[in-house]
Scaffold this motif. Structure first.
Motif, PDB file in Angstrom:
ATOM      1  N   GLY A 171      37.226  40.312  -2.503  1.00 24.89           N
ATOM      2  CA  GLY A 171      38.299  41.289  -2.565  1.00 24.89           C
ATOM      3  C   GLY A 171      38.029  42.584  -1.816  1.00 24.89           C
ATOM      4  O   GLY A 171      38.853  43.016  -0.994  1.00 24.89           O
ATOM      5  N   PRO A 172      36.894  43.247  -2.056  1.00 26.31           N
ATOM      6  CA  PRO A 172      36.627  44.519  -1.371  1.00 26.31           C
ATOM      7  C   PRO A 172      36.553  44.381   0.144  1.00 26.31           C
ATOM      8  O   PRO A 172      37.068  45.233   0.880  1.00 26.31           O
ATOM      9  CB  PRO A 172      35.283  44.955  -1.962  1.00 26.31           C
ATOM     10  CG  PRO A 172      35.234  44.316  -3.313  1.00 26.31           C
ATOM     11  CD  PRO A 172      35.897  42.995  -3.132  1.00 26.31           C
ATOM     12  N   THR A 173      35.914  43.309   0.637  1.00 29.60           N
ATOM     13  CA  THR A 173      35.807  43.126   2.088  1.00 29.60           C
ATOM     14  C   THR A 173      37.165  42.786   2.687  1.00 29.60           C
ATOM     15  O   THR A 173      37.519  43.258   3.773  1.00 29.60           O
ATOM     16  CB  THR A 173      34.784  42.032   2.425  1.00 29.60           C
ATOM     17  OG1 THR A 173      33.571  42.261   1.701  1.00 29.60           O
ATOM     18  CG2 THR A 173      34.478  42.014   3.916  1.00 29.60           C
ATOM     19  N   MET A 174      37.940  41.991   1.982  1.00 34.13           N
ATOM     20  CA  MET A 174      39.292  41.692   2.452  1.00 34.13           C
ATOM     21  C   MET A 174      40.138  42.955   2.530  1.00 34.13           C
ATOM     22  O   MET A 174      40.919  43.142   3.465  1.00 34.13           O
ATOM     23  CB  MET A 174      39.953  40.669   1.534  1.00 34.13           C
ATOM     24  CG  MET A 174      41.272  40.112   2.079  1.00 34.13           C
ATOM     25  SD  MET A 174      42.720  41.154   1.771  1.00 34.13           S
ATOM     26  CE  MET A 174      43.075  40.682   0.081  1.00 34.13           C
ATOM     27  N   GLU A 175      39.980  43.832   1.564  1.00 33.97           N
ATOM     28  CA  GLU A 175      40.753  45.077   1.565  1.00 33.97           C
ATOM     29  C   GLU A 175      40.421  45.914   2.800  1.00 33.97           C
ATOM     30  O   GLU A 175      41.312  46.447   3.466  1.00 33.97           O
ATOM     31  CB  GLU A 175      40.477  45.876   0.296  1.00 33.97           C
ATOM     32  CG  GLU A 175      41.291  47.166   0.210  1.00 33.97           C
ATOM     33  CD  GLU A 175      41.016  47.945  -1.053  1.00 33.97           C
ATOM     34  OE1 GLU A 175      41.849  48.796  -1.413  1.00 33.97           O
ATOM     35  OE2 GLU A 175      39.961  47.714  -1.688  1.00 33.97           O
ATOM     36  N   ARG A 176      39.131  46.015   3.123  1.00 36.46           N
ATOM     37  CA  ARG A 176      38.725  46.768   4.319  1.00 36.46           C
ATOM     38  C   ARG A 176      39.259  46.108   5.585  1.00 36.46           C
ATOM     39  O   ARG A 176      39.781  46.772   6.492  1.00 36.46           O
ATOM     40  CB  ARG A 176      37.199  46.864   4.390  1.00 36.46           C
ATOM     41  CG  ARG A 176      36.553  47.775   3.343  1.00 36.46           C
ATOM     42  CD  ARG A 176      35.037  47.701   3.423  1.00 36.46           C
ATOM     43  NE  ARG A 176      34.553  47.912   4.782  1.00 36.46           N
ATOM     44  CZ  ARG A 176      33.516  47.268   5.311  1.00 36.46           C
ATOM     45  NH1 ARG A 176      32.865  46.350   4.594  1.00 36.46           N
ATOM     46  NH2 ARG A 176      33.138  47.526   6.546  1.00 36.46           N
ATOM     47  N   ALA A 177      39.140  44.790   5.640  1.00 36.49           N
ATOM     48  CA  ALA A 177      39.633  44.052   6.803  1.00 36.49           C
ATOM     49  C   ALA A 177      41.134  44.226   6.960  1.00 36.49           C
ATOM     50  O   ALA A 177      41.650  44.370   8.088  1.00 36.49           O
ATOM     51  CB  ALA A 177      39.286  42.568   6.667  1.00 36.49           C
ATOM     52  N   CYS A 178      41.827  44.220   5.854  1.00 37.52           N
ATOM     53  CA  CYS A 178      43.281  44.365   5.863  1.00 37.52           C
ATOM     54  C   CYS A 178      43.692  45.694   6.487  1.00 37.52           C
ATOM     55  O   CYS A 178      44.635  45.761   7.285  1.00 37.52           O
ATOM     56  CB  CYS A 178      43.809  44.256   4.436  1.00 37.52           C
ATOM     57  SG  CYS A 178      45.604  44.206   4.300  1.00 37.52           S
ATOM     58  N   GLU A 179      42.976  46.752   6.154  1.00 34.40           N
ATOM     59  CA  GLU A 179      43.310  48.070   6.705  1.00 34.40           C
ATOM     60  C   GLU A 179      43.036  48.126   8.199  1.00 34.40           C
ATOM     61  O   GLU A 179      43.807  48.727   8.963  1.00 34.40           O
ATOM     62  CB  GLU A 179      42.520  49.151   5.960  1.00 34.40           C
ATOM     63  CG  GLU A 179      42.937  49.327   4.504  1.00 34.40           C
ATOM     64  CD  GLU A 179      44.429  49.570   4.352  1.00 34.40           C
ATOM     65  OE1 GLU A 179      44.968  50.435   5.074  1.00 34.40           O
ATOM     66  OE2 GLU A 179      45.058  48.886   3.522  1.00 34.40           O
ATOM     67  N   GLU A 203      39.056  35.151  -8.751  1.00 35.33           N
ATOM     68  CA  GLU A 203      39.473  36.037  -9.832  1.00 35.33           C
ATOM     69  C   GLU A 203      38.360  37.027 -10.157  1.00 35.33           C
ATOM     70  O   GLU A 203      38.610  38.197 -10.436  1.00 35.33           O
ATOM     71  CB  GLU A 203      39.826  35.217 -11.072  1.00 35.33           C
ATOM     72  CG  GLU A 203      41.014  34.276 -10.887  1.00 35.33           C
ATOM     73  CD  GLU A 203      41.272  33.429 -12.125  1.00 35.33           C
ATOM     74  OE1 GLU A 203      40.513  33.563 -13.108  1.00 35.33           O
ATOM     75  OE2 GLU A 203      42.219  32.624 -12.105  1.00 35.33           O
ATOM     76  N   GLN A 204      37.122  36.547 -10.065  1.00 31.75           N
ATOM     77  CA  GLN A 204      35.975  37.377 -10.436  1.00 31.75           C
ATOM     78  C   GLN A 204      35.610  38.399  -9.363  1.00 31.75           C
ATOM     79  O   GLN A 204      35.134  39.493  -9.681  1.00 31.75           O
ATOM     80  CB  GLN A 204      34.775  36.458 -10.729  1.00 31.75           C
ATOM     81  CG  GLN A 204      35.023  35.507 -11.892  1.00 31.75           C
ATOM     82  CD  GLN A 204      34.123  34.276 -11.866  1.00 31.75           C
ATOM     83  OE1 GLN A 204      33.361  34.061 -10.924  1.00 31.75           O
ATOM     84  NE2 GLN A 204      34.227  33.437 -12.885  1.00 31.75           N
ATOM     85  N   ASN A 205      35.811  38.060  -8.078  1.00 34.84           N
ATOM     86  CA  ASN A 205      35.428  38.992  -7.008  1.00 34.84           C
ATOM     87  C   ASN A 205      36.589  39.836  -6.495  1.00 34.84           C
ATOM     88  O   ASN A 205      36.450  40.573  -5.516  1.00 34.84           O
ATOM     89  CB  ASN A 205      34.759  38.243  -5.843  1.00 34.84           C
ATOM     90  CG  ASN A 205      35.709  37.326  -5.083  1.00 34.84           C
ATOM     91  OD1 ASN A 205      36.928  37.429  -5.176  1.00 34.84           O
ATOM     92  ND2 ASN A 205      35.136  36.415  -4.301  1.00 34.84           N
ATOM     93  N   GLU A 213      48.168  42.434  -4.256  1.00 36.92           N
ATOM     94  CA  GLU A 213      48.498  43.849  -4.039  1.00 36.92           C
ATOM     95  C   GLU A 213      48.849  44.137  -2.587  1.00 36.92           C
ATOM     96  O   GLU A 213      49.742  44.944  -2.295  1.00 36.92           O
ATOM     97  CB  GLU A 213      47.320  44.731  -4.469  1.00 36.92           C
ATOM     98  CG  GLU A 213      47.100  44.782  -5.970  1.00 36.92           C
ATOM     99  CD  GLU A 213      45.926  45.662  -6.348  1.00 36.92           C
ATOM    100  OE1 GLU A 213      45.293  46.251  -5.435  1.00 36.92           O
ATOM    101  OE2 GLU A 213      45.624  45.764  -7.553  1.00 36.92           O
ATOM    102  N   LYS A 214      48.148  43.474  -1.671  1.00 32.64           N
ATOM    103  CA  LYS A 214      48.358  43.730  -0.242  1.00 32.64           C
ATOM    104  C   LYS A 214      49.454  42.862   0.367  1.00 32.64           C
ATOM    105  O   LYS A 214      49.762  42.987   1.553  1.00 32.64           O
ATOM    106  CB  LYS A 214      47.053  43.503   0.526  1.00 32.64           C
ATOM    107  CG  LYS A 214      45.923  44.475   0.162  1.00 32.64           C
ATOM    108  CD  LYS A 214      46.251  45.883   0.589  1.00 32.64           C
ATOM    109  CE  LYS A 214      45.093  46.828   0.319  1.00 32.64           C
ATOM    110  NZ  LYS A 214      45.410  48.219   0.736  1.00 32.64           N
ATOM    111  N   GLY A 215      50.037  41.975  -0.424  1.00 34.10           N
ATOM    112  CA  GLY A 215      51.096  41.125   0.087  1.00 34.10           C
ATOM    113  C   GLY A 215      50.610  40.047   1.038  1.00 34.10           C
ATOM    114  O   GLY A 215      51.316  39.691   2.000  1.00 34.10           O
ATOM    115  N   LYS A 216      49.421  39.508   0.762  1.00 36.53           N
ATOM    116  CA  LYS A 216      48.853  38.438   1.599  1.00 36.53           C
ATOM    117  C   LYS A 216      48.855  37.117   0.846  1.00 36.53           C
ATOM    118  O   LYS A 216      48.700  37.080  -0.371  1.00 36.53           O
ATOM    119  CB  LYS A 216      47.425  38.790   2.029  1.00 36.53           C
ATOM    120  CG  LYS A 216      47.286  40.164   2.675  1.00 36.53           C
ATOM    121  CD  LYS A 216      48.176  40.326   3.899  1.00 36.53           C
ATOM    122  CE  LYS A 216      48.092  41.722   4.475  1.00 36.53           C
ATOM    123  NZ  LYS A 216      49.045  41.914   5.611  1.00 36.53           N
TER     124      LYS A 216
END
Length: 330
Positions: A171-179, A203-205, A213-216
């Motif tokens: 999740g955290p790395t995907m969020e950074r990549a998304c931005e 679910e855990q990560n 949240e990011k609509g992906k």
């Protein structure tokens, strides 16, 4: 000459991939197994025909699918050229790069050098001008995330891919990549991760929550836990199972007495619902509509038809979902 079923779009349900305009079938066909050089080409053709005849428009590959690495793409390329040339615009073809593909420092990871070279090789093997989705196959801590995302952006801007995807990210790395991809105006639309009743890592990560949240979109591979969530292992390990003949991904030591007991209890619950364990397991993955599609593998056409019954499967009750959790995670 292959002519697809004229009614192929009447029963499949297509879901928007996050907030994008791209729709994927609820069930997609994965080429991880059974499409390499150890497979039978005529059977590969029959699998593709059966899938497309029933509205499965998405074929998912990676550069290293085989064995040998690259052979699944080469076999699909031949199938496409011989049978699907007229239907290319009705298909979603995806591929990935990220794991070791060739010797040396440039055949693995997340560098621009590797990703863009691999995409060119994949297109050549599949005899395509572009793929619909190009994924980075895994997180690479040795390469700056900005470099990897810029390579995905270049793949799209060059016309060699229509959309970008991420696979096996948290999740955290995907969020950074998304931005990063948002700033680059690159259409990142989907995450591909393992997700099933026994494996709830996304679910855990935080990946599942962040994607929502990011609509992906999310597409789940191994929704049947490499076959554990079927009736195949209710009485132990058959001598001709993948555990005995391959053993790379599903290992004998995974089948503890406790695990077999869980499989049997889940199978009993599925029977109460009037369906197979595999159908219930697939339904569980897509139960809350956060997951766009499930990737199934098949060694024979009948397995595809059996899995497609999930489209008519009844929704879960709260009691059933609670019981599945109690059986699988305690």
């Amino acid at each position: 000459m292959y002519t697809p079923d004229e009614k192929r779009y009447q029963t499949m349900k297509y879901n928007r991939c996050g907030e994008s305009g791209l729709k994927l079938p609820t069930v997609s066909l994965g080429f991880w197994h059974n499409f390499g050089d150890t497979g039978v080409y005529e059977n590969m053709r029959r699998l593709c025909f059966t899938a497309f005849d029933h509205g499965i428009t998405h074929f998912d590959l990676a550069n290293n699918y085989g064995p040998e690495p690259g052979s699944a793409e080469s076999n699909l390329g031949k199938i496409l050229k011989e049978n699907f040339f007229a239907y290319r615009d009705e298909l979603i073809i995806s591929s990935k790069a990220g794991y070791e593909m060739w010797p040396g420092p440039y055949g693995d990871g997340g560098s621009r050098k590797y990703l863009l070279a691999s995409l060119d090789q994949s297109l050549k093997r599949m005899q395509l001008d572009y793929v619909d989705i190009f994924y980075h196959h895994r997180m690479d801590p040795e390469t700056p995330l900005e470099e990897t995302m810029s390579a995905l952006n270049q793949a799209v801007k060059s016309g060699k891919a229509l959309y970008a995807g991420l696979s096996n990210y948290d999740g955290p790395t995907m969020e950074r990549a998304c931005e990063i991809l948002k700033d680059l105006k690159c259409p990142f639309v989907i995450n591909q991760n393992s997700y099933n009743i026994f494996n709830r890592t996304i679910e855990q990560n935080g990946l599942k929550k962040m994607a929502e949240e990011k609509g992906k979109g999310i597409i789940s591979f191994s929704p049947l836990a490499q076959g554990m969530l079927t009736d195949r292992y209710l009485n132990g390990i058959p001598s001709d199972s993948r555990v005995m003949t391959d053993g790379r991904f599903l290992k004998k030591e995974n089948f503890t007495d406790e695990k077999i007991g869980q499989i049997r209890r889940l199978n009993a619950l599925a029977a109460e619902r009037g369906e197979s364990l595999a159908q219930m397991a697939l339904k569980w993955v897509i139960k809350d509509q956060v997951v766009t599609s499930v990737l199934i593998g098949a060694s024979k056409p009948e397995q595809i038809l059996e899995n497609l019954k999930v489209l008519d499967s009844a929704p879960f009750t709260e009691e059933e979902l609670k019981k599945i959790d109690e059986i699988s995670i305690g």
